[in-house]
Design a protein around this motif. Sequence first.
Motif, mmCIF file in Angstrom:
data_model
loop_
_atom_site.group_PDB
_atom_site.id
_atom_site.type_symbol
_atom_site.label_atom_id
_atom_site.label_comp_id
_atom_site.label_asym_id
_atom_site.label_seq_id
_atom_site.Cartn_x
_atom_site.Cartn_y
_atom_site.Cartn_z
ATOM 1 N N ASP A 120 0.850 -1.191 0.000
ATOM 2 C CA ASP A 120 0.000 0.000 0.000
ATOM 3 C C ASP A 120 0.884 1.239 0.000
ATOM 4 O O ASP A 120 1.844 1.317 0.763
ATOM 5 C CB ASP A 120 -0.889 -0.017 1.250
ATOM 6 C CG ASP A 120 -2.049 0.953 1.178
ATOM 7 O OD1 ASP A 120 -1.928 1.995 0.490
ATOM 8 O OD2 ASP A 120 -3.079 0.692 1.812
ATOM 9 N N ASP A 121 0.557 2.204 -0.843
ATOM 10 C CA ASP A 121 1.313 3.456 -0.853
ATOM 11 C C ASP A 121 0.429 4.656 -0.514
ATOM 12 O O ASP A 121 0.773 5.797 -0.767
ATOM 13 C CB ASP A 121 2.011 3.672 -2.199
ATOM 14 C CG ASP A 121 1.034 3.719 -3.361
ATOM 15 O OD1 ASP A 121 -0.177 3.520 -3.154
ATOM 16 O OD2 ASP A 121 1.495 3.963 -4.493
ATOM 17 N N PRO B 24 -1.706 7.241 2.172
ATOM 18 C CA PRO B 24 -1.348 7.894 3.435
ATOM 19 C C PRO B 24 -1.718 7.065 4.671
ATOM 20 O O PRO B 24 -1.111 7.205 5.719
ATOM 21 C CB PRO B 24 -2.160 9.197 3.412
ATOM 22 C CG PRO B 24 -2.466 9.439 1.979
ATOM 23 C CD PRO B 24 -2.563 8.083 1.342
ATOM 24 N N ARG B 25 -2.668 6.176 4.560
ATOM 25 C CA ARG B 25 -3.095 5.360 5.692
ATOM 26 C C ARG B 25 -2.318 4.055 5.793
ATOM 27 O O ARG B 25 -2.586 3.220 6.655
ATOM 28 C CB ARG B 25 -4.590 5.083 5.618
ATOM 29 C CG ARG B 25 -4.971 4.297 4.391
ATOM 30 C CD ARG B 25 -6.476 4.196 4.198
ATOM 31 N NE ARG B 25 -6.747 3.545 2.943
ATOM 32 C CZ ARG B 25 -6.957 2.249 2.786
ATOM 33 N NH1 ARG B 25 -6.987 1.463 3.825
ATOM 34 N NH2 ARG B 25 -7.177 1.736 1.597
ATOM 35 N N ALA B 26 -1.331 3.860 4.941
ATOM 36 C CA ALA B 26 -0.606 2.590 4.858
ATOM 37 C C ALA B 26 0.056 2.205 6.178
ATOM 38 O O ALA B 26 0.031 1.041 6.567
ATOM 39 C CB ALA B 26 0.437 2.648 3.747
ATOM 40 N N PHE B 27 0.646 3.161 6.870
ATOM 41 C CA PHE B 27 1.358 2.833 8.105
ATOM 42 C C PHE B 27 0.417 2.244 9.146
ATOM 43 O O PHE B 27 0.721 1.232 9.772
ATOM 44 C CB PHE B 27 2.076 4.060 8.665
ATOM 45 C CG PHE B 27 2.899 3.750 9.879
ATOM 46 C CD1 PHE B 27 4.112 3.084 9.767
ATOM 47 C CD2 PHE B 27 2.455 4.106 11.139
ATOM 48 C CE1 PHE B 27 4.864 2.777 10.883
ATOM 49 C CE2 PHE B 27 3.204 3.809 12.270
ATOM 50 C CZ PHE B 27 4.416 3.146 12.138
ATOM 51 N N THR B 28 -0.765 2.837 9.314
ATOM 52 C CA THR B 28 -1.749 2.336 10.274
ATOM 53 C C THR B 28 -2.248 0.953 9.868
ATOM 54 O O THR B 28 -2.352 0.051 10.699
ATOM 55 C CB THR B 28 -2.937 3.312 10.389
ATOM 56 O OG1 THR B 28 -2.429 4.591 10.757
ATOM 57 C CG2 THR B 28 -3.944 2.853 11.406
ATOM 58 N N LEU B 29 -2.548 0.777 8.586
ATOM 59 C CA LEU B 29 -2.989 -0.529 8.100
ATOM 60 C C LEU B 29 -1.912 -1.584 8.323
ATOM 61 O O LEU B 29 -2.207 -2.708 8.727
ATOM 62 C CB LEU B 29 -3.305 -0.464 6.603
ATOM 63 C CG LEU B 29 -4.553 0.290 6.184
ATOM 64 C CD1 LEU B 29 -4.624 0.367 4.660
ATOM 65 C CD2 LEU B 29 -5.794 -0.390 6.726
ATOM 66 N N ALA B 30 -0.666 -1.225 8.077
ATOM 67 C CA ALA B 30 0.439 -2.174 8.222
ATOM 68 C C ALA B 30 0.625 -2.589 9.676
ATOM 69 O O ALA B 30 0.897 -3.766 9.948
ATOM 70 C CB ALA B 30 1.723 -1.579 7.663
ATOM 71 N N GLU B 31 0.501 -1.657 10.594
ATOM 72 C CA GLU B 31 0.626 -2.012 12.014
ATOM 73 C C GLU B 31 -0.432 -3.026 12.415
ATOM 74 O O GLU B 31 -0.131 -4.023 13.082
ATOM 75 C CB GLU B 31 0.498 -0.763 12.893
ATOM 76 C CG GLU B 31 1.735 0.084 12.946
ATOM 77 C CD GLU B 31 1.569 1.237 13.932
ATOM 78 O OE1 GLU B 31 0.448 1.775 14.070
ATOM 79 O OE2 GLU B 31 2.573 1.587 14.560
ATOM 80 N N ARG C 256 8.004 -6.208 7.815
ATOM 81 C CA ARG C 256 7.231 -5.020 7.432
ATOM 82 C C ARG C 256 8.209 -3.927 7.039
ATOM 83 O O ARG C 256 9.117 -3.597 7.798
ATOM 84 C CB ARG C 256 6.370 -4.531 8.600
ATOM 85 C CG ARG C 256 5.462 -3.369 8.199
ATOM 86 C CD ARG C 256 4.715 -2.792 9.379
ATOM 87 N NE ARG C 256 5.590 -1.843 10.060
ATOM 88 C CZ ARG C 256 5.657 -1.696 11.373
ATOM 89 N NH1 ARG C 256 4.925 -2.430 12.169
ATOM 90 N NH2 ARG C 256 6.468 -0.820 11.904
ATOM 91 N N GLU C 257 8.033 -3.383 5.841
ATOM 92 C CA GLU C 257 8.826 -2.248 5.377
ATOM 93 C C GLU C 257 7.897 -1.057 5.275
ATOM 94 O O GLU C 257 6.896 -1.111 4.552
ATOM 95 C CB GLU C 257 9.463 -2.539 4.024
ATOM 96 C CG GLU C 257 10.547 -3.573 4.083
ATOM 97 C CD GLU C 257 11.193 -3.814 2.728
ATOM 98 O OE1 GLU C 257 10.794 -3.168 1.743
ATOM 99 O OE2 GLU C 257 12.094 -4.654 2.670
ATOM 100 N N SER D 177 9.212 2.890 -1.171
ATOM 101 C CA SER D 177 8.235 3.753 -1.833
ATOM 102 C C SER D 177 6.815 3.397 -1.414
ATOM 103 O O SER D 177 5.909 4.192 -1.570
ATOM 104 C CB SER D 177 8.375 3.636 -3.346
ATOM 105 O OG SER D 177 8.163 2.302 -3.743
ATOM 106 N N SER D 178 6.611 2.192 -0.904
ATOM 107 C CA SER D 178 5.300 1.795 -0.400
ATOM 108 C C SER D 178 5.508 0.941 0.843
ATOM 109 O O SER D 178 6.591 0.440 1.100
ATOM 110 C CB SER D 178 4.522 1.010 -1.461
ATOM 111 O OG SER D 178 5.130 -0.228 -1.699
ATOM 112 N N THR D 179 4.447 0.785 1.599
ATOM 113 C CA THR D 179 4.501 -0.067 2.783
ATOM 114 C C THR D 179 4.174 -1.487 2.347
ATOM 115 O O THR D 179 3.222 -1.706 1.604
ATOM 116 C CB THR D 179 3.498 0.428 3.834
ATOM 117 O OG1 THR D 179 3.904 1.740 4.250
ATOM 118 C CG2 THR D 179 3.457 -0.488 5.039
#
Length: 152
Positions: A78-79, A81-88, A132-133, A140-142
């Motif tokens: 996912d690239d 803006p909400r990618a970080f929250t989704l990834a966590e 997790r990156e 460039s994306s999570t």
Amino acid sequence: MRRLLLAAALLAPFGTAQAQDAFCQGLRQIVQAAAQDFVELPAGTHYLHGSVNERRGVAPPFDGAPPRAVYYAVMLRDDSPRAFTLAEQRMRSLQSEIARCLPQAQASAVASNDRGSYQTWTMERAVVGLRREDSRGFASSTEIVVSIMSRW
């Protein structure tokens, strides 16, 4: 309309349980195939429920050890803006699922830095990794990737 909503609400947990069972079944199948470098798994098939992409590869030699076969499954890419929250959230969910699916595995501590995090589960013939990156670092994306590597 209310009946449909009630039925959907009552059936939702069954869908989640089926998805978890499908993930476990696929993960166990890949782990078992690691001993033979995944040759018994037909190519082009998705084994991990919820994966975006799956492929095989070879890990380069490390500390004098021979190259090892690896099976990669991208579980989130996912690239937005909400990618970080989704990834966590997805990372925590996958950590729980892997631990539940492989109770005999020895889990490592979670290693984290500004680019993401990593955890492994070691078994006799395979090592399962969860990485997790984060797009906040250099990616460039999570992305969240499950890797299964043969130990021989």
